[in-house]
Write a protein that holds these residues in place. Structure first.
Motif, PDB file in Angstrom:
ATOM      1  N   TRP A 329     131.363  67.400  87.079  1.00 29.45           N
ATOM      2  CA  TRP A 329     132.606  66.864  86.550  1.00 29.45           C
ATOM      3  C   TRP A 329     133.808  67.397  87.315  1.00 29.45           C
ATOM      4  CZ3 TRP A 329     131.187  68.151  80.792  1.00 29.45           C
ATOM      5  CH2 TRP A 329     130.188  67.254  80.345  1.00 29.45           C
ATOM      6  N   GLY A 330     133.566  68.123  88.374  1.00 25.10           N
ATOM      7  CA  GLY A 330     134.688  68.661  89.118  1.00 25.10           C
ATOM      8  C   GLY A 330     134.271  69.284  90.427  1.00 25.10           C
ATOM      9  N   ARG A 331     135.277  69.783  91.141  1.00 24.76           N
ATOM     10  CA  ARG A 331     135.069  70.502  92.393  1.00 24.76           C
ATOM     11  C   ARG A 331     136.115  71.594  92.500  1.00 24.76           C
ATOM     12  NH1 ARG A 331     134.372  65.144  94.886  1.00 24.76           N
ATOM     13  NH2 ARG A 331     132.175  64.849  95.419  1.00 24.76           N
ATOM     14  N   GLY A 332     135.745  72.696  93.139  1.00 27.03           N
ATOM     15  CA  GLY A 332     136.706  73.765  93.363  1.00 27.03           C
ATOM     16  C   GLY A 332     137.316  74.255  92.071  1.00 27.03           C
ATOM     17  N   ARG A 333     138.634  74.220  92.013  1.00 25.73           N
ATOM     18  CA  ARG A 333     139.367  74.719  90.845  1.00 25.73           C
ATOM     19  C   ARG A 333     139.752  73.600  89.875  1.00 25.73           C
ATOM     20  NH1 ARG A 333     140.916  79.873  90.745  1.00 25.73           N
ATOM     21  NH2 ARG A 333     140.431  81.124  92.587  1.00 25.73           N
ATOM     22  N   VAL A 334     139.002  72.493  89.933  1.00 24.59           N
ATOM     23  CA  VAL A 334     139.306  71.326  89.102  1.00 24.59           C
ATOM     24  C   VAL A 334     138.075  70.941  88.291  1.00 24.59           C
ATOM     25  CG1 VAL A 334     140.091  68.927  89.106  1.00 24.59           C
ATOM     26  CG2 VAL A 334     140.883  70.505  90.890  1.00 24.59           C
ATOM     27  N   THR A 335     138.277  70.615  87.015  1.00 24.58           N
ATOM     28  CA  THR A 335     137.202  70.080  86.176  1.00 24.58           C
ATOM     29  C   THR A 335     137.780  69.039  85.229  1.00 24.58           C
ATOM     30  OG1 THR A 335     135.254  70.669  84.845  1.00 24.58           O
ATOM     31  CG2 THR A 335     137.335  71.739  84.248  1.00 24.58           C
ATOM     32  N   LEU A 336     136.902  68.406  84.465  1.00 23.47           N
ATOM     33  CA  LEU A 336     137.285  67.329  83.556  1.00 23.47           C
ATOM     34  C   LEU A 336     136.833  67.651  82.140  1.00 23.47           C
ATOM     35  CD1 LEU A 336     136.060  64.369  85.778  1.00 23.47           C
ATOM     36  CD2 LEU A 336     138.408  65.214  85.608  1.00 23.47           C
ATOM     37  N   LEU A 371     139.507  82.957  85.694  1.00 21.93           N
ATOM     38  CA  LEU A 371     140.080  81.725  86.243  1.00 21.93           C
ATOM     39  C   LEU A 371     139.485  81.456  87.617  1.00 21.93           C
ATOM     40  CD1 LEU A 371     143.811  82.231  85.180  1.00 21.93           C
ATOM     41  CD2 LEU A 371     142.129  80.710  84.154  1.00 21.93           C
ATOM     42  N   THR A 372     138.220  81.098  87.630  1.00 17.53           N
ATOM     43  CA  THR A 372     137.476  80.940  88.873  1.00 17.53           C
ATOM     44  C   THR A 372     136.718  79.613  88.891  1.00 17.53           C
ATOM     45  OG1 THR A 372     135.484  81.974  87.968  1.00 17.53           O
ATOM     46  CG2 THR A 372     137.130  83.444  88.989  1.00 17.53           C
ATOM     47  N   PRO A 373     136.387  79.107  90.089  1.00 18.99           N
ATOM     48  CA  PRO A 373     135.520  77.936  90.164  1.00 18.99           C
ATOM     49  C   PRO A 373     134.168  78.182  89.493  1.00 18.99           C
ATOM     50  CG  PRO A 373     136.620  78.266  92.261  1.00 18.99           C
ATOM     51  CD  PRO A 373     136.937  79.470  91.407  1.00 18.99           C
ATOM     52  N   ALA A 374     133.687  79.430  89.531  1.00 19.53           N
ATOM     53  CA  ALA A 374     132.409  79.746  88.879  1.00 19.53           C
ATOM     54  C   ALA A 374     132.460  79.462  87.385  1.00 19.53           C
ATOM     55  CB  ALA A 374     132.041  81.212  89.133  1.00 19.53           C
ATOM     56  N   ALA A 375     133.613  79.706  86.761  1.00 22.77           N
ATOM     57  CA  ALA A 375     133.763  79.428  85.329  1.00 22.77           C
ATOM     58  C   ALA A 375     133.644  77.924  85.064  1.00 22.77           C
ATOM     59  CB  ALA A 375     135.113  79.947  84.837  1.00 22.77           C
ATOM     60  N   LEU A 376     134.247  77.125  85.924  1.00 20.44           N
ATOM     61  CA  LEU A 376     134.220  75.674  85.730  1.00 20.44           C
ATOM     62  C   LEU A 376     132.823  75.109  85.941  1.00 20.44           C
ATOM     63  CD1 LEU A 376     137.567  74.697  87.504  1.00 20.44           C
ATOM     64  CD2 LEU A 376     137.182  75.593  85.200  1.00 20.44           C
ATOM     65  N   ARG A 377     132.099  75.629  86.934  1.00 18.91           N
ATOM     66  CA  ARG A 377     130.734  75.141  87.164  1.00 18.91           C
ATOM     67  C   ARG A 377     129.803  75.590  86.041  1.00 18.91           C
ATOM     68  NH1 ARG A 377     133.931  73.856  90.662  1.00 18.91           N
ATOM     69  NH2 ARG A 377     134.394  72.486  88.892  1.00 18.91           N
ATOM     70  N   ALA A 378     130.021  76.787  85.510  1.00 17.45           N
ATOM     71  CA  ALA A 378     129.204  77.252  84.382  1.00 17.45           C
ATOM     72  C   ALA A 378     129.445  76.366  83.156  1.00 17.45           C
ATOM     73  CB  ALA A 378     129.527  78.705  84.069  1.00 17.45           C
ATOM     74  N   LEU A 384     126.258  69.241  80.711  1.00 19.84           N
ATOM     75  CA  LEU A 384     125.786  67.973  81.273  1.00 19.84           C
ATOM     76  C   LEU A 384     124.566  67.412  80.552  1.00 19.84           C
ATOM     77  CD1 LEU A 384     126.358  68.598  85.070  1.00 19.84           C
ATOM     78  CD2 LEU A 384     127.187  66.631  83.795  1.00 19.84           C
ATOM     79  N   GLN A 385     123.572  68.240  80.306  1.00 19.44           N
ATOM     80  CA  GLN A 385     122.327  67.729  79.727  1.00 19.44           C
ATOM     81  C   GLN A 385     122.534  67.212  78.310  1.00 19.44           C
ATOM     82  OE1 GLN A 385     119.066  70.503  79.903  1.00 19.44           O
ATOM     83  NE2 GLN A 385     117.574  69.031  79.125  1.00 19.44           N
ATOM     84  N   ARG A 386     123.265  67.954  77.496  1.00 23.03           N
ATOM     85  CA  ARG A 386     123.508  67.523  76.114  1.00 23.03           C
ATOM     86  C   ARG A 386     124.310  66.223  76.087  1.00 23.03           C
ATOM     87  NH1 ARG A 386     123.782  68.691  70.704  1.00 23.03           N
ATOM     88  NH2 ARG A 386     125.773  68.320  69.647  1.00 23.03           N
ATOM     89  N   VAL A 387     125.360  66.160  76.884  1.00 25.60           N
ATOM     90  CA  VAL A 387     126.199  64.963  76.881  1.00 25.60           C
ATOM     91  C   VAL A 387     125.427  63.752  77.389  1.00 25.60           C
ATOM     92  CG1 VAL A 387     128.258  63.897  77.879  1.00 25.60           C
ATOM     93  CG2 VAL A 387     128.358  66.239  77.049  1.00 25.60           C
ATOM     94  N   ALA A 388     124.542  63.955  78.363  1.00 25.53           N
ATOM     95  CA  ALA A 388     123.755  62.838  78.889  1.00 25.53           C
ATOM     96  C   ALA A 388     122.892  62.220  77.794  1.00 25.53           C
ATOM     97  CB  ALA A 388     122.893  63.309  80.049  1.00 25.53           C
ATOM     98  N   LYS A 389     122.243  63.050  76.971  1.00 27.47           N
ATOM     99  CA  LYS A 389     121.410  62.510  75.896  1.00 27.47           C
ATOM    100  C   LYS A 389     122.259  61.817  74.837  1.00 27.47           C
ATOM    101  CE  LYS A 389     117.878  63.507  72.447  1.00 27.47           C
ATOM    102  NZ  LYS A 389     116.816  64.421  71.977  1.00 27.47           N
TER     103      LYS A 389
END
Length: 434
Positions: A329-336, A371-378, A384-389
């Motif tokens: 849902w995002g890249r780098g320092r951006v997410t949705l 406030l890191t990209p790692a936080a956004l990817r985590a 993702l899996q829950r929302v997909a179902k």
């Protein structure tokens, strides 16, 4: 901690910039402030004001548990302005009663069964009422109106976000430097378009009309202890509710399959470039006239309600969806967050419910990883899996609502629920409080 200037011109800074001041953006900001009260969070909304609009939202058990985990005061205030208890009656499109229950019943569960299994039951709250609740918990000056997102640059160390502000016949720009950018700007998210460039959402072959109105028009319909009436069949559905018994206001929603519009000569393009979408939806007289055409042939008690509605309150829009399990849902320092990440069919009230779950998960991730990209990817990996179902099952459930036969729709819905164990999956969560 970065400090924001008192004005909204020039160059400024904050820790987190959230694009979108709807329910998704506001609940996201609220959760982050609980998780990290030291952070300076700004919400940017493109419209100059928020008007009293929207219909009724269903707060399912998972949404209620999530709100409580973010801030118990939110659930207390939502409960205080909820629709209240009363009868709920469903009919065929020919006016034949097919089901009678009470508010709180949801997707195959009675109110009592839901309370016993999950500790709470479905609750109806007006969009406007919930928006006011979430607005009140935002610090003064933290929501910047009249701010249209105009792109961003991610340097790796921070994100510079541009906004355009209308002023009379002209406009001005401002630049905000943040450590994290969150797009909560709806199904046609401009943040997503730049970040992921993965195309437009898909029309789910359904168009909705919504309107809010004062009680006098509703009372002929809901004057016997009934607070909800619904009609199903002939590739359409209609619902009328009391939004809030205390304020004596009501609303209605009408949905129709694309084929119905084509049969009645009402144009609705599937091409997003010429779409009737969230940003270009008919509002007022145009939407009202189109709604009256599409409800022709439905029970008179509902068509008269539509006829009596103030045209200015009527909104029309498509139901737009995505396949959320593809990529991130995002890249780098951006997410949705919310509809920007995963627009859903409005079947069991999971639009706001999943936005709230996003907000809670994001709060936990930022607390743990900073406030890191790692936080956004985590955050994304955990969702993702829950929302997909949920997206897949909501799509299946919504599709059967527009069958020719309500009886066939009920049978197919029961089969979907049994096969997927959806009720336990969706409502049986026990979220960790912030």
């Amino acid at each position: 901690m970065a400090q924001a200037c008192a004005t909204t011109t020039g160059r400024y800074s904050c820790d987190i910039a959230i694009v979108g001041g709807g329910l998704g953006g506001l609940i996201c900001a609220a959760a982050i402030r609980v998780a990290r009260p030291d952070l300076n969070v700004k919400v940017f909304e493109q419209f100059p004001v928020v008007i009293k609009a929207g219909a009724l939202l269903g707060l399912a058990p998972n949404a209620q548990k999530t709100l409580d985990a973010i801030d118990p005061r939110l659930m207390q205030q939502a409960n205080a302005v909820s629709m209240g208890d009363g009868k709920s009656i469903a009919f065929t499109h020919e006016g034949v009663k097919i089901k009678e229950g009470v508010t709180g019943d949801i997707i195959g569960l009675t109110k009592g069964e839901c309370l016993e299994r999950f500790g709470c039951c479905q609750m109806g709250v007006g969009w406007w009422e919930l928006h006011k609740i979430l607005s009140r918990v935002q610090p003064e000056g933290s929501v910047v109106f009249n701010s249209k997102f105009n792109g961003y640059t991610d340097s790796g160390e921070d994100v510079m976000v541009k906004f355009q502000h209308r002023e009379g016949d002209g406009s001005r720009e401002s630049e905000w430097t943040a450590k994290v950018l969150i797009g909560a700007d709806g199904a046609f998210s401009a943040v997503r378009r730049q970040c992921l460039d993965d195309g437009s959402p898909m029309l789910a072959d359904v168009i909705l009309w919504r309107a809010r109105l004062a009680t006098p028009e509703m009372m002929g319909l809901l004057n016997d202890g009934t607070v909800e009436r619904a009609w199903f069949g002939n590739k359409r559905l209609a619902v009328a509710w009391m939004v809030n018994l205390r304020t004596e206001e009501g609303c209605w929603v009408f949905g129709a399959n694309q084929a119905v519009l084509e049969e009645m000569g009402v144009d609705f393009s599937k091409n997003p470039g010429a779409r009737v979408g969230y940003q270009t939806q008919p509002i007022g007289k145009t939407a009202h006239e189109r709604a009256k055409r599409v409800v022709e042939g439905y029970p008179e008690e509902f068509t008269q309600l539509v006829e009596a509605t103030d045209p200015a309150s009527v909104v029309e829009h498509g139901v737009w969806i995505r396949t959320p399990a593809t990529g991130r849902w995002g890249r780098g320092r951006v997410t949705l967050c919310g509809d920007a990440a995963h627009p859903l069919r409005p079947t069991t009230g999971q639009g706001f419910g999943q936005a709230a779950e996003d907000a809670l998960a994001l709060g936990h991730a930022l607390r743990e990883h900073g406030l890191t990209p790692a936080a956004l990817r985590a955050f994304e990996d955990g969702r993702l899996q829950r929302v997909a179902k949920i997206a897949d099952t909501e799509q299946k459930l919504a599709a059967v609502m527009y069958q020719e036969s309500p009886e066939e729709a009920e049978a197919r819905k029961a089969a979907i629920l049994e096969e997927s164990d959806y009720q336990n999956f969706l409502f049986g969560i026990n979220p960790e409080p912030l």
